[in-house]
Every structure is written in C-alpha cells, then in structure tokens.
Design an enzyme around this catalytic site. Structure first.
Site, mmCIF file in Angstrom:
data_model
loop_
_atom_site.group_PDB
_atom_site.id
_atom_site.type_symbol
_atom_site.label_atom_id
_atom_site.label_comp_id
_atom_site.label_asym_id
_atom_site.label_seq_id
_atom_site.Cartn_x
_atom_site.Cartn_y
_atom_site.Cartn_z
ATOM 1 N N ASN A 76 0.821 -1.206 0.000
ATOM 2 C CA ASN A 76 0.000 0.000 0.000
ATOM 3 C C ASN A 76 0.860 1.262 0.000
ATOM 4 O OD1 ASN A 76 -1.972 1.877 0.294
ATOM 5 N ND2 ASN A 76 -2.733 1.152 2.283
ATOM 6 N N LYS A 203 4.140 4.660 8.929
ATOM 7 C CA LYS A 203 2.852 4.918 8.307
ATOM 8 C C LYS A 203 2.101 3.635 7.971
ATOM 9 C CE LYS A 203 0.241 5.547 4.465
ATOM 10 N NZ LYS A 203 -0.109 4.549 3.417
ATOM 11 N N PHE A 233 -1.466 8.715 9.455
ATOM 12 C CA PHE A 233 -0.632 7.894 8.580
ATOM 13 C C PHE A 233 -0.064 8.813 7.494
ATOM 14 C CE2 PHE A 233 -2.782 5.201 11.208
ATOM 15 C CZ PHE A 233 -4.136 5.093 10.935
ATOM 16 N N ASP A 235 1.003 9.950 4.566
ATOM 17 C CA ASP A 235 1.076 9.505 3.165
ATOM 18 C C ASP A 235 1.293 10.735 2.282
ATOM 19 O OD1 ASP A 235 -2.268 9.515 1.857
ATOM 20 O OD2 ASP A 235 -1.419 10.721 3.462
ATOM 21 N N ASP A 302 -7.819 10.960 10.259
ATOM 22 C CA ASP A 302 -7.041 10.553 9.081
ATOM 23 C C ASP A 302 -7.955 9.966 8.010
ATOM 24 O OD1 ASP A 302 -5.799 8.238 7.505
ATOM 25 O OD2 ASP A 302 -4.029 9.313 8.203
ATOM 26 N N GLN A 310 -9.928 11.998 -1.691
ATOM 27 C CA GLN A 310 -10.372 11.234 -2.866
ATOM 28 C C GLN A 310 -11.285 12.080 -3.750
ATOM 29 O OE1 GLN A 310 -9.205 7.873 -3.569
ATOM 30 N NE2 GLN A 310 -7.822 8.875 -2.153
HETATM 31 N N1 LIG Z 1 -3.330 8.456 5.490
HETATM 32 C C1 LIG Z 1 -3.937 7.462 4.826
HETATM 33 N N2 LIG Z 1 -3.359 7.003 3.702
HETATM 34 C C2 LIG Z 1 -4.009 6.017 3.032
HETATM 35 C C3 LIG Z 1 -5.215 5.459 3.444
HETATM 36 C C4 LIG Z 1 -5.555 4.468 2.467
HETATM 37 C C5 LIG Z 1 -6.750 3.562 2.394
HETATM 38 N N3 LIG Z 1 -7.422 3.405 3.630
HETATM 39 C C6 LIG Z 1 -8.864 3.391 3.536
HETATM 40 C C7 LIG Z 1 -9.391 2.111 3.092
HETATM 41 C C8 LIG Z 1 -10.462 1.757 3.825
HETATM 42 C C9 LIG Z 1 -10.722 2.712 4.889
HETATM 43 O O1 LIG Z 1 -11.834 3.471 4.557
HETATM 44 C C10 LIG Z 1 -9.495 3.596 4.902
HETATM 45 O O2 LIG Z 1 -9.836 4.947 4.986
HETATM 46 C C11 LIG Z 1 -4.543 4.483 1.517
HETATM 47 N N4 LIG Z 1 -3.647 5.422 1.881
HETATM 48 C C12 LIG Z 1 -2.489 5.924 1.158
HETATM 49 O O3 LIG Z 1 -2.971 6.902 0.218
HETATM 50 C C13 LIG Z 1 -2.122 6.895 -0.938
HETATM 51 C C14 LIG Z 1 -2.955 6.450 -2.116
HETATM 52 O O4 LIG Z 1 -3.902 7.457 -2.410
HETATM 53 P P1 LIG Z 1 -4.535 7.444 -3.907
HETATM 54 O O5 LIG Z 1 -3.363 7.616 -4.857
HETATM 55 O O6 LIG Z 1 -5.530 8.573 -3.939
HETATM 56 O O7 LIG Z 1 -5.197 6.073 -4.060
HETATM 57 C C15 LIG Z 1 -1.028 5.897 -0.644
HETATM 58 O O8 LIG Z 1 0.030 6.550 0.040
HETATM 59 C C16 LIG Z 1 -1.719 4.937 0.317
HETATM 60 O O9 LIG Z 1 -0.810 4.212 1.123
HETATM 61 C C17 LIG Z 1 -5.795 5.947 4.647
HETATM 62 O O10 LIG Z 1 -6.862 5.523 5.122
HETATM 63 N N5 LIG Z 1 -5.116 6.950 5.288
#
Ligand SMILES: Nc1nc2c(c(CN[C@H]3C=C[C@H](O)[C@@H]3O)cn2[C@@H]2O[C@H](COP(=O)(O)O)[C@@H](O)[C@H]2O)c(=O)[nH]1
Length: 327
Positions: A76, A203, A233, A235, A302, A310
């Site tokens: 991820n 992270k 986290f 990111d 977060d 998104q």
């Molecule tokens: N800070 C934070 N970073 C997160 C997530 C998630 C997925 N979690 C969700 C899934 C089910 C629940 O509903 C969670 O909310 C992915 N990422 C990060 O984002 C980046 C990708 O972005 P894009 O290119 O737009 O897809 C990448 O660094 C990835 O590692 C989070 O939750 N928090």
C-alpha cells in the site's frame, strides 16, 4: 507551536520527533488558524470501523483475513504517476489504492490463495507482476515483488505462517503490534533522519492496525484497546488536503516544485517536514474537535481526511511526488 500539541501520548516517540522537525523547519509551517474551517468540512460522526467495508476488500477465515490485510498494507504505497496505473474490476476502472485493492480481490476471486505464505513464496517475479496487470505499470514494481517475498518469508520464519500469531503476541495493543511488525517486516520500518535525528513515521504499520480493526469490525484479531494513541498515517494525500485548506503552508520555492510535479527526494528535509507537519496537523485537528465536545482520534480524522482527498476538486494543488515504498 500550538499549546495543544504537548498533550497527546507518544508511545512510539513519533510526536516528539515531529515537533522537533517542525520547530526547525525551513520548508513547511503549520497555520492552526485554518483548522476550524477544515474541521467544519469533516463528517460527524467521524469514520469508524465499518468504513473499511468495501466491495474491493476481502474476508476469508480470520487467519486468512489477517494475512491478506498484512499483504495489502505491505503493498500500500506510491500509486502516483502520469498517467496513473489503472485496474479494471467488475466493469469499473480504479486507480491508486483502490487499484491495488482491486488487483488483490481479482486474484482472490480467481482462487489464488494470496493469504497463504507458502503459495506466495513459490510465485515467480512474472507471476507477481501479473497480479497487478492493468493499464500501465504499477509504480515501483521491483519493490512490490520484494515486499511480497518479505511477507512470505516473515510469516513462515517468524509467525508459523500466520500473522494472527504476531497479533496475539501484541496482546490487544496496536502500539505493540506496530513495534512487532516493524521488527519482523523491514519494509514497514518507516523511519526518516532529519538534522541527524531519527524521525519514525511507521505509516503503513499504523494503518495496518486500523485496517485490521476495520476488517474484523473491532473484534477478535481486530480488537485493539489503544487505536486512539496512533498518529496520522503520513502519506501523500493528507498533506495535499491539509495544504488545500491552508493548514500546511509550503515555502514558495517548495510550493513551485510540487505544483510543477517535480519529484521531492525521499528522505530530503522537504519530505520529512511535510510528513511531520501532517502528523502534527492531524493531532491539532483531533484536539480542536475534542474541545468542541466531538469524539475524535487521529486515526479517525485521518480516514476522514483521506476520503476528502479522494474527492478534491481537480484544480486543488497537487500532492508532493516522492518515490517511496513507505507510503
Ligand atoms: N493516510 C492514509 N493514507 C491512506 C489510506 C488508504 C486507504 N485506507 C482506507 C481504506 C479503507 C478505509 O476506509 C481507509 O480509509 C490508503 N492510503 C495511502 O494513500 C495513498 C494512495 O492514495 P490514492 O493515490 O488517492 O489512491 C497511498 O500513500 C496509500 O498508502 C488511509 O486511510 N489513510
């Protein structure tokens, strides 16, 4: 420095390190006056564990589900690129994190036991590459292959094939599970250096804990008593949201480089300052929500900010581009 930021517990020494970074920062600053506007944009109640329920996620037996979530979060990271890598599943096209989730779901639907570390250890490079088949190539493919092998090896050699073994050893503490995960699977050991000082972010290890909680709806292998101690986290999407709302402010030179989509080197002061500011901004947002009498925790803020990210308007300033296997 905002008075709020001295009160959240810091068992992983992340907050202390991030505060030191921001006190010395040259490229990034925090504008706490912008917090109320952003706080008004967050949903109430904040996301909770059912937010993890999504058709692209998968569940098997408890042990299979735990291994699957570990693999998902080992992969991820870093989905950006022009054009973005895309995957089609169920008649829809996904990119980013959801393309990764779709890739794994597609393989599992085809009967590939991705939760089985012995199966993973027998996959060739070409077979691992084929998991991510889609439009374009998944970024950092070599690291994806190495992370699959790391998960297989770590599960077999240290967990008797089952991540549930490590979760049990954490005794219901997500903080302890972070420590065990970064010690068992090196790709999760996300620690930067800034001005000669160690700056842990962890992270993917921290996100893994909330993903487990989501996958198990807070029960069994997803039951942790201390999720609220985790930090955000760090990111690349959260900083984009925080900057769009004026909470993160970039030095004009850095802003120009990011807006021109120039790569920001992994481990550079610019990158570490962006990540440290992200952690502290989410803490401040959490505390400002609590002063409004709203239940809040960094991991829930977060998830809310990530969902906001998104759906940012297309004219929002771009996220920073760092080629990293840590986020
Ligand atoms: N800070 C934070 N970073 C997160 C997530 C998630 C997925 N979690 C969700 C899934 C089910 C629940 O509903 C969670 O909310 C992915 N990422 C990060 O984002 C980046 C990708 O972005 P894009 O290119 O737009 O897809 C990448 O660094 C990835 O590692 C989070 O939750 N928090």
């Amino acid at each position: 420095m905002d008075p709020f930021l001295t009160t959240l517990p810091d068992p992983l020494s992340i907050r202390t390190a991030c505060r030191t970074v921001i006190q010395r920062a040259h490229w990034v600053s925090l504008d706490f006056s912008a917090l109320p506007t952003l706080a008004d944009r967050l949903p109430h109640p904040l996301p909770n564990l059912p937010a993890w329920d999504h058709p692209l996620h998968w569940r098997g037996t408890p042990e299979q589900t735990a291994n699957y979530v570990l693999l998902l979060d080992a992969l991820n990271f870093c989905f950006w690129g022009e054009p973005r890598w895309q995957v089609e599943y169920g008649g829809r096209t996904y990119d980013g994190y959801w393309a990764l989730a779709a890739s794994l779901r597609r393989a599992l639907d085809c009967g590939l036991p991705l939760w089985d570390p012995h199966f993973l250890s027998r996959l060739t490079d070409a077979e691992i590459t084929a998991l991510f088949a889609g439009q374009g190539t998944i970024p950092l493919l070599e690291w994806r292959i190495r992370h699959v092998r790391e998960i297989a090896r770590g599960l077999i050699e240290h967990c008797r094939g089952s991540f549930a073994t490590l979760i049990a050893a954490a005794g219901g503490s997500s903080i302890e599970l972070v420590r065990l995960v970064v010690g068992t699977f090196p790709s999760f050991d996300d620690v930067a250096t800034y001005d000669g000082q160690r700056v842990p972010f962890y992270k993917r290890a921290q996100l893994l804990c909330t993903d487990l909680a989501g996958a198990f709806r807070g029960t069994g292998l997803g039951c942790f008593h201390d999720l609220d101690l985790l930090t955000a986290f760090a990111d690349y999407k959260l900083p984009q949201v925080l900057r769009a709302f004026g909470v993160l402010r970039y030095h004009p030179e850095l802003a120009a480089r990011i807006d021109a989509r120039q790569e920001i080197p992994a481990g550079s002061p610019e990158e570490v300052e962006i990540r440290a500011a992200t952690v502290l901004a989410v803490d401040a947002l959490t505390l400002s929500l609590r002063t409004r009498g709203l239940p809040a925790a960094p991991w829930r803020v977060d998830w809310a900010l990530w969902q906001l990210g998104q759906n940012l308007p297309p004219d929002a300033p771009p996220y920073h581009r760092t080629r990293s296997r840590f986020y």
